[in-house]
Design an enzyme around this catalytic site. Structure first.
Site, PDB file in Angstrom:
ATOM      1  N   LEU A  13      -5.106  59.963   7.360  1.00 58.57           N
ATOM      2  CA  LEU A  13      -3.820  59.156   7.068  1.00 58.57           C
ATOM      3  C   LEU A  13      -3.169  60.037   5.909  1.00 58.57           C
ATOM      4  O   LEU A  13      -1.886  60.153   6.201  1.00 58.57           O
ATOM      5  CB  LEU A  13      -4.231  57.924   6.325  1.00 58.57           C
ATOM      6  N   ASP A 105     -10.236  46.412  10.014  1.00 59.06           N
ATOM      7  CA  ASP A 105     -10.622  45.210  10.994  1.00 59.06           C
ATOM      8  C   ASP A 105     -12.130  44.816  10.807  1.00 59.06           C
ATOM      9  O   ASP A 105     -12.379  43.664  11.295  1.00 59.06           O
ATOM     10  CB  ASP A 105     -10.258  45.445  12.439  1.00 59.06           C
ATOM     11  N   TYR A 128     -20.113  48.849   5.589  1.00 61.89           N
ATOM     12  CA  TYR A 128     -18.906  49.529   5.489  1.00 61.89           C
ATOM     13  C   TYR A 128     -17.692  48.375   5.475  1.00 61.89           C
ATOM     14  O   TYR A 128     -16.968  48.449   4.385  1.00 61.89           O
ATOM     15  CB  TYR A 128     -18.548  50.469   6.748  1.00 61.89           C
TER      16      TYR A 128
HETATM   17  N1  NAP Z   1     -11.018  55.950  10.589  1.00 58.58           N
HETATM   18  C1  NAP Z   1     -10.790  54.757  11.023  1.00 58.58           C
HETATM   19  O1  NAP Z   1     -11.186  54.514  12.380  1.00 58.58           O
HETATM   20  C2  NAP Z   1     -10.438  53.590  10.163  1.00 58.58           C
HETATM   21  C3  NAP Z   1     -10.299  52.266  11.010  1.00 58.58           C
HETATM   22  C4  NAP Z   1      -9.852  51.405  10.051  1.00 58.58           C
HETATM   23  C5  NAP Z   1      -9.396  51.580   8.871  1.00 58.58           C
HETATM   24  N2  NAP Z   1      -9.513  52.883   8.207  1.00 58.58           N
HETATM   25  C6  NAP Z   1      -9.286  53.092   7.066  1.00 58.58           C
HETATM   26  O2  NAP Z   1      -7.901  53.594   6.742  1.00 58.58           O
HETATM   27  C7  NAP Z   1      -8.193  54.402   5.747  1.00 58.58           C
HETATM   28  C8  NAP Z   1      -7.632  55.807   6.003  1.00 58.58           C
HETATM   29  O3  NAP Z   1      -8.956  56.413   6.785  1.00 58.58           O
HETATM   30  P1  NAP Z   1      -8.789  58.011   7.325  1.00 58.58           P
HETATM   31  O4  NAP Z   1      -9.505  57.816   8.608  1.00 58.58           O
HETATM   32  O5  NAP Z   1      -7.860  58.570   7.218  1.00 58.58           O
HETATM   33  O6  NAP Z   1     -10.220  58.297   6.533  1.00 58.58           O
HETATM   34  P2  NAP Z   1     -10.856  59.973   6.508  1.00 58.58           P
HETATM   35  O7  NAP Z   1     -10.144  60.856   7.399  1.00 58.58           O
HETATM   36  O8  NAP Z   1     -12.248  59.801   6.559  1.00 58.58           O
HETATM   37  O9  NAP Z   1     -10.467  60.340   4.816  1.00 58.58           O
HETATM   38  C9  NAP Z   1     -10.899  59.538   3.902  1.00 58.58           C
HETATM   39  C10 NAP Z   1     -10.692  60.699   2.521  1.00 58.58           C
HETATM   40  O10 NAP Z   1     -11.186  60.133   1.328  1.00 58.58           O
HETATM   41  C11 NAP Z   1     -11.551  60.887   0.509  1.00 58.58           C
HETATM   42  N3  NAP Z   1     -12.295  60.520  -0.338  1.00 58.58           N
HETATM   43  C12 NAP Z   1     -13.634  59.986  -0.122  1.00 58.58           C
HETATM   44  N4  NAP Z   1     -14.403  59.476  -1.290  1.00 58.58           N
HETATM   45  C13 NAP Z   1     -13.298  59.845  -2.488  1.00 58.58           C
HETATM   46  C14 NAP Z   1     -13.355  59.672  -3.707  1.00 58.58           C
HETATM   47  N5  NAP Z   1     -14.461  59.320  -4.417  1.00 58.58           N
HETATM   48  N6  NAP Z   1     -12.055  59.969  -4.424  1.00 58.58           N
HETATM   49  C15 NAP Z   1     -10.976  60.238  -3.738  1.00 58.58           C
HETATM   50  N7  NAP Z   1     -10.950  60.575  -2.670  1.00 58.58           N
HETATM   51  C16 NAP Z   1     -12.148  60.288  -1.668  1.00 58.58           C
HETATM   52  C17 NAP Z   1     -12.247  62.186   1.242  1.00 58.58           C
HETATM   53  O11 NAP Z   1     -11.846  63.229   0.557  1.00 58.58           O
HETATM   54  P3  NAP Z   1     -12.980  64.449   0.805  1.00 58.58           P
HETATM   55  O12 NAP Z   1     -13.123  64.600   2.276  1.00 58.58           O
HETATM   56  O13 NAP Z   1     -12.793  65.427   0.050  1.00 58.58           O
HETATM   57  O14 NAP Z   1     -14.488  63.694   0.269  1.00 58.58           O
HETATM   58  C18 NAP Z   1     -11.417  61.974   2.701  1.00 58.58           C
HETATM   59  O15 NAP Z   1     -10.301  63.082   2.816  1.00 58.58           O
HETATM   60  C19 NAP Z   1      -9.362  54.091   5.074  1.00 58.58           C
HETATM   61  O16 NAP Z   1      -9.138  53.061   3.974  1.00 58.58           O
HETATM   62  C20 NAP Z   1     -10.299  53.575   6.217  1.00 58.58           C
HETATM   63  O17 NAP Z   1     -11.042  52.777   5.412  1.00 58.58           O
HETATM   64  C21 NAP Z   1      -9.980  53.778   9.035  1.00 58.58           C
END
Ligand code: NAP
Length: 286
Positions: A13, A105, A128
């Protein structure tokens, strides 16, 4: 000029927001932080960062997203997805920042035949989902002026996700089994990034929980079939049941979310998932 802080900007994101930020640069100044520059589990760091930067909006794109690993790393998942969110929410209260937080979700148990609306009963079936639900609760308790966007099955051209995993496997295998009895709505993270910017731009803000995804519902199997079609892969896909593909964390059977609230209040019209997927596959093919 309003200031937007994007936390966790190296994720899917975060990268999608970075991509569209130049379109908004006349009105907004963006700051992007990763877990090195701003670790949300560190309350002092969060506080001093806000004190120095005083953002008008904070988009929390950070999360602990390893659904299966979370079953073994409960403390880590809660530290980021619950306590970290609380630190952001508190800083947003202290510095009069609007918090836009992203959730999932997976706060639902998936035992429904309908779509979930924002005020439906939450009952996560894995660590999670539990940690994300706790984050939602803490954010709204600490800072009622929070906008929470629950999204689902997120993918993009960035980082690790189902679409990229499929394309990778299609290039290595002749045949693949994919679960066909779990229902949900894929979401291109680029669409989510645009939805977030529409909310920031809205003259009037309504706070609370909103659902945002692409539509309509599908299964992982049908999702994989379309990835194969759009990438012109010759892979043979076989439909599996959840029982045939056990994972450390249980997944909801049907986590389809209703999308009418965000449409009604913020006039954001979700796109058909097949159109958004086709765009992503064509970017990845370049
Ligand atoms: N992926 C899915 O299928 C999915 C589905 C539903 C909802 N979501 C939600 O959508 C949002 C975005 O997801 P995404 O897929 O873009 O996530 P992502 O690609 O896994 O990225 C998450 C980011 O969070 C950072 N992070 C982790 N721990 C941290 C900390 N302590 N302080 C600051 N940054 C931290 C990570 O940084 P580092 O890499 O530097 O550790 C990573 O770049 C999240 O809230 C997720 O729960 C995701």
């Amino acid at each position: 000029m309003k200031k937007i802080l994007v936390v966790g900007a190296n994720g899917q994101l975060g990268n999608c927001i970075r991509k569209i930020a130049p379109d908004f640069e006349l009105d907004y100044e963006f700051t992007f932080t990763d877990s090195q520059t701003l670790d949300i589990t560190n309350a002092d760091q969060v506080n001093s960062f806000f004190s120095e930067n005083k953002p008008d909006f904070c988009i929390n794109a950070s999360a602990y997203t390893a659904v299966d690993l979370a079953e073994k790393e409960e403390e880590k998942a809660f530290a980021v997805n619950a306590e970290g969110v609380a630190h952001l929410a508190q800083a947003c209260v202290d510095f009069k920042t609007t918090l836009i937080h992203v959730s999932t979700d997976y706060v639902f148990d998936g035992e429904t035949n309908l779509c979930y609306s924002e005020d439906d009963f939450t009952s996560p079936i894995g660590v999670y989902g539990e940690s994300k639900l706790k984050g939602e609760e803490l954010a709204l308790e600490i800072n009622p002026n929070t906008i929470i966007l629950r999204t689902s099955w997120l993918y993009s051209e960035f980082n690790k996700n189902f679409v990229k995993t499929m394309l990778n496997l299609f290039s290595q295998k002749d045949e693949l089994g994919i679960v066909g009895d779990q229902f949900g709505q894929p979401t291109n993270a680029n669409d989510l990034a645009e939805a977030i910017m529409s909310i920031i731009e809205a003259q009037q803000k309504t706070f609370g929980v909103f659902h945002f995804s692409n539509y309509p519902e599908t299964t992982w199997f049908e999702f994989a079939e379309k990835i194969a079609e759009f990438s012109k892969s010759k892979i043979k896909l076989n439909q599996l049941t959840t029982e045939q593909y056990p994972t450390p964390a249980k997944r909801p059977k049907r986590s389809t979310m209703c999308l009418d609230k965000i449409e009604e209040i913020y006039k954001i019209e979700p796109k058909h998932w097949e159109n958004s997927l086709e765009e992503c596959v064509s970017i990845l093919a370049q």
